[in-house]
Every structure is written in structure tokens, then in C-alpha cells.
Design an enzyme around this catalytic site. Structure first.
Site, PDB file in Angstrom:
ATOM      1  NE  ARG A 254      -0.006 -11.167  -1.581  1.00 15.66           N
ATOM      2  CZ  ARG A 254      -1.088 -10.556  -1.114  1.00 15.66           C
ATOM      3  NH1 ARG A 254      -2.297 -10.971  -1.482  1.00 15.66           N
ATOM      4  NH2 ARG A 254      -0.976  -9.533  -0.293  1.00 15.66           N
ATOM      5  CE  LYS A 281       2.374 -11.889   2.846  1.00 20.29           C
ATOM      6  NZ  LYS A 281       3.396 -10.997   2.234  1.00 20.29           N
ATOM      7  CG  HIS A 344       5.575 -10.988  -6.031  1.00 21.03           C
ATOM      8  ND1 HIS A 344       5.455  -9.708  -5.540  1.00 21.03           N
ATOM      9  CD2 HIS A 344       4.860 -11.771  -5.191  1.00 21.03           C
ATOM     10  CE1 HIS A 344       4.721  -9.711  -4.441  1.00 21.03           C
ATOM     11  NE2 HIS A 344       4.337 -10.944  -4.208  1.00 21.03           N
ATOM     12  NE  ARG A 347       1.177  -8.521  -5.088  1.00 17.97           N
ATOM     13  CZ  ARG A 347      -0.042  -8.298  -4.602  1.00 17.97           C
ATOM     14  NH1 ARG A 347      -1.107  -8.544  -5.356  1.00 17.97           N
ATOM     15  NH2 ARG A 347      -0.221  -7.835  -3.389  1.00 17.97           N
ATOM     16  CG  HIS A 371      -0.927  -4.536   0.057  1.00 18.56           C
ATOM     17  ND1 HIS A 371      -0.166  -3.612  -0.623  1.00 18.56           N
ATOM     18  CD2 HIS A 371      -0.415  -5.754  -0.272  1.00 18.56           C
ATOM     19  CE1 HIS A 371       0.776  -4.231  -1.323  1.00 18.56           C
ATOM     20  NE2 HIS A 371       0.633  -5.531  -1.131  1.00 18.56           N
ATOM     21  CE1 TYR A 381     -13.034   1.491   3.991  1.00 20.74           C
ATOM     22  CE2 TYR A 381     -10.677   1.377   4.412  1.00 20.74           C
ATOM     23  CZ  TYR A 381     -11.847   2.110   4.305  1.00 20.74           C
ATOM     24  OH  TYR A 381     -11.824   3.468   4.508  1.00 20.74           O
TER      25      TYR A 381
END
Length: 418
Positions: A254, A281, A344, A347, A371, A381
Site C-alpha cells: 500500500r 491496515k 494504489h 497493487r 489481505h 495465517y
């Protein structure tokens, strides 16, 4: 057991006060009391102040109640307040205690106001600074002026709807939805801390217009991406910004994570960038495997900025990171408008091409994008999940970008059938 309550009245021949007598009353060495009737009197202090008081008895105990200062409270107003106090006494209510209770209730209402609780909630969040500043400004400008002083327990769905409608009416539909989303989070916090019983924002689903879904502009055609990479290679602006552009393409983190990067987070020998949770985030630490090309860029950049805290220091002060608009401004300078490519957008570019062109496993890509991905048991994870595979993917991505930049043959771009 009944209450015994009364106002002390002067004797029948006691003179009633007049405005003229009050105005002419002069201070003396000691406080003076000028009686009116039914316990009301004006106390004149040696300093010249004039204060209305009411003398009364309740349950056999003599008490006094301050009614107001003259001339702000005139004779007629003082008598009205006395009469109101007498009605309370007739009902067995101590007017002094009633006033204390009203004051305490007012203070409690203020302590439990929406703004107080919202600021308390915001202070407990672990947001990055940019997001915190933006959210606090939105609340201060669009929410607090309208419902900030209202007790949370008394707020209703129509009041929150009006907040959203005001924002919506100026065309900021997405901001209206975000503001109400935050209001809902504040109300849930108020419920959790025992200061409200329900969240009326939950009743507003579908009440506002649906925001237009906007995606960050990104290049997903390999040939067009090759052109951008060549433009970056030839960028003649600030070398730090040029390095940031290159790393944006290689690492696809990001934009805020990149520009806040600190040298202490990197292990160039191991080829790793460890981003702490408070910068992410999702508030989970993230590990970015560094390809050979990224390590080389960072080693060169270290010669320029390595003595400071930030990998990409700001132009005005090395104690602050680069501007959040620096990469987008560089893209505009190279001729890529807001509808073509954004910081951005790197990504989305990587996500699309890694999946649809290079056919890497989607879960590897999602992990690298930081994510939220969960294992078969529903657990998140950790940051080292699939690390060997992600290292290979990141190096493969970097080598692919080199080929595109060189203008070599590119893999045909074909979308998967939906």
C-alpha cells in the site's frame, strides 16, 4: 413518615421589597439582609454584591438556597423562583437537593455525550497517523456539530440519518456512508461500556443512496505496463521518488506502507522487509520478501537516505516521510492521468497479472497483498505463511517486469473465463 417543609416568612408588618429600595441599598461593614416575603431576601455584601437567597426549613432543618444575583435576577424573577421552590417544598421535595440532582444529571449527560464517547473510542484505536487525522477531521466537521452534545442513550436513527443526508446532499455519498459506519462503531462501543442500550445506526441500512463503486486506476495490460516501467526508468525528477516508483511496481505494498518505511525495518542481507502491525491496515505484522532487484534499489537508496529514519524522507523535513501525493504527482508528470494509473493501482496491476497471466496461486497473491486470508480452520495465517513460495513469486514478478521494461516478448493477456 411525612416531610415537614416550609418557607420562613417575615412578620405581617415586615415591609415588602421594591425595585427602588433594592437599587438604593448601599453596602455596609457587614452583610445586610433585606427581606421580601415567604423566606426570600436580598443579601448585600460589604463589597456591594447583591444576591437573592431563600431561607426555608425541611425536616426541622434550616437551609438556604441561592436564587440569583441582582440585577441579572430582578425582583419579579426572584419571586417566581421562590414560588417554584415553595411548590417543591409543598410536595416534600428539598429544592436545594433537587438543584444538586439536576446539576449532576447535566454533568452526566455531558460526560456521556456522543462526542466525548467518540473521542474516547478513537483514542483507543491503533490507526496510522494519516487515517486518524482524516477520520478525526471528518467527525469534527460533519458529525459533532450536529449530534456531538447529545447523550448517546437518547440518540435516534433519524438523527443519524440527518447527519448522513447532510453529507450526501453535497455529493459526497461515499463519505456519508463512511461517517455513518464510524457512528455505528461508536455506538457499539457505547453499548459495550454501558452507556447505551442499542445502536440506532443499524436501522439505517439502505436509507442512503448507494455509493458509486470506484476502483483505483491501474494498468493491467502487460504491454502498457512495459511502457510505464520504461517511463519510470527515464524519470528525471527526484531520485528518491524514482526509487519509490520502482519499488511500488516491484513490491505492490500500500502507498502509505511504502512511504512510511523505516530503515530499521529492513534486513537487506536476508532480503526481508518486516512491516510492524501498527503500520498495516489489518493491524497484523507483514513480511515482504525482497527480490534481488528491490535489494539493489534499496542499497543504492541507502547512500542517499540511510542516515535518517525514513527510507523516503519528506522534502521539507527528514523527520517526516515523503508526501502522500509524491508518487501520484510523479505519475501525472510522466503523463499518466488519474483515470490511467495511481500509486494504489500498482497493487491491482500485480494482483491481476500474477493471477491471470503468470498463473500464481491466488492465496499466495492475497498473502503478499496483506489481505485477510484464513486457513481451513478459519484462523488467520501468520506473516511467514507460504514464505518460500512467496519469495519465488516475488522474484518471478521482478524478472517479468524486467522483461516488460526491456520491451521483450510479453505473455499474451487473457482473462480467465468467469
Amino acid at each position: 413518615m411525612g416531610h415537614s417543609a416550609r418557607c420562613d416568612a417575615p412578620s405581617e408588618d415586615a415591609p415588602m421589597l421594591t425595585d427602588t429600595a433594592i437599587r438604593k441599598a448601599k453596602p455596609a461593614d457587614k452583610p445586610q439582609r433585606l427581606f421580601d416575603g415567604a423566606g426570600l431576601y436580598l443579601e448585600v455584601s460589604p463589597a456591594g454584591g447583591k444576591l437573592w437567597r431563600l431561607k426555608y426549613r425541611i425536616n426541622g432543618k434550616e437551609k438556604r438556597l441561592a436564587i440569583g444575583a441582582y440585577p441579572d435576577t430582578g425582583l419579579a424573577d426572584a419571586r417566581d423562583k421562590r414560588d417554584a421552590a415553595r411548590k417543591l417544598l409543598a410536595a416534600g421535595v428539598d429544592p436545594g437537593e433537587q438543584r444538586k440532582a439536576e446539576k449532576a444529571a447535566g454533568e452526566e449527560r455531558a460526560a456521556n455525550s456522543f462526542e466525548v464517547i467518540a473521542r474516547e473510542w478513537m483514542a483507543r484505536q491503533t490507526w496510522v497517523d494519516d487515517y486518524r487525522v482524516k477520520l478525526e477531521a471528518r467527525m469534527a466537521n460533519d458529525v459533532f456539530p450536529y449530534i456531538g452534545k447529545r447523550p448517546v442513550a437518547e440518540l435516534s436513527a433519524p438523527e443519524f440519518l440527518q447527519v448522513g443526508r447532510r453529507i450526501e446532499e453535497r455529493g459526497a455519498v461515499e463519505s456519508a456512508h463512511r461517517a455513518l459506519q464510524v457512528c455505528g462503531q461508536v455506538m457499539r462501543y457505547a453499548i459495550a461500556t454501558g452507556r447505551a442500550e442499542r445502536n440506532p445506526v443499524a436501522d439505517l441500512k439502505g436509507a442512503l443512496a448507494s455509493p458509486t463503486v470506484r476502483h483505483h486506476a491501474a494498468l493491467t495490460d502487460p504491454a502498457e505496463l512495459g511502457g510505464l516501467l520504461r517511463a519510470i526508468e527515464g524519470y528525471s525528477g527526484d531520485p528518491t521518488t524514482r526509487a519509490a516508483l520502482k519499488l511500488s511496481a516491484l513490491l505492490f505494498v500500500r502507498p502509505g506502507e511504502l512511504r512510511h518505511a523505516e530503515w530499521a525495518e529492513f534486513d537487506l542481507d536476508a532480503g526481508e522487509w518486516h512491516i510492524p502491525a501498527d503500520k498495516m491496515k489489518m493491524r497484523q505484522p507483514h513480511l515482504v520478501p525482497l527480490c534481488e532487484q528491490a535489494v539493489a534499489i534499496l542499497r543504492d537508496l541507502h547512500l542517499l537516505t540511510g542516515r535518517g529514519q525514513y527510507v523516503f524522507p519528506g522534502g521539507r523535513s527528514p523527520r517526516r516521510p515523503m508526501s502522500n501525493n509524491a508518487i501520484n504527482a510523479a505519475l501525472r508528470r510522466m503523463g499518466y492521468g488519474t483515470d490511467a494509473m495511481t500509486a494504489h493501482g500498482f497493487r491491482a496491476t500485480a494482483r491481476t497479472i500474477l493471477d491471470e497471466v503468470l498463473h500464481f496461486r491466488p492465496d499466495y497473491i492475497e498473502h503478499q497483498l496483506a489481505h485477510a486470508v484464513k486457513d481451513p480452520n478459519g484462523r488467520a495465517y501468520n506473516r511467514t505463511a507460504h514464505l518460500p513460495e512467496r519469495r519465488k513469486m516475488m522474484q518471478g514478478w521482478a524478472d517479468y517486469l524486467d522483461a516488460l521494461r526491456a520491451g521483450g516478448a510479453v505473455v499474451p493477456f487473457k482473462r480467465k473465463a468467469s
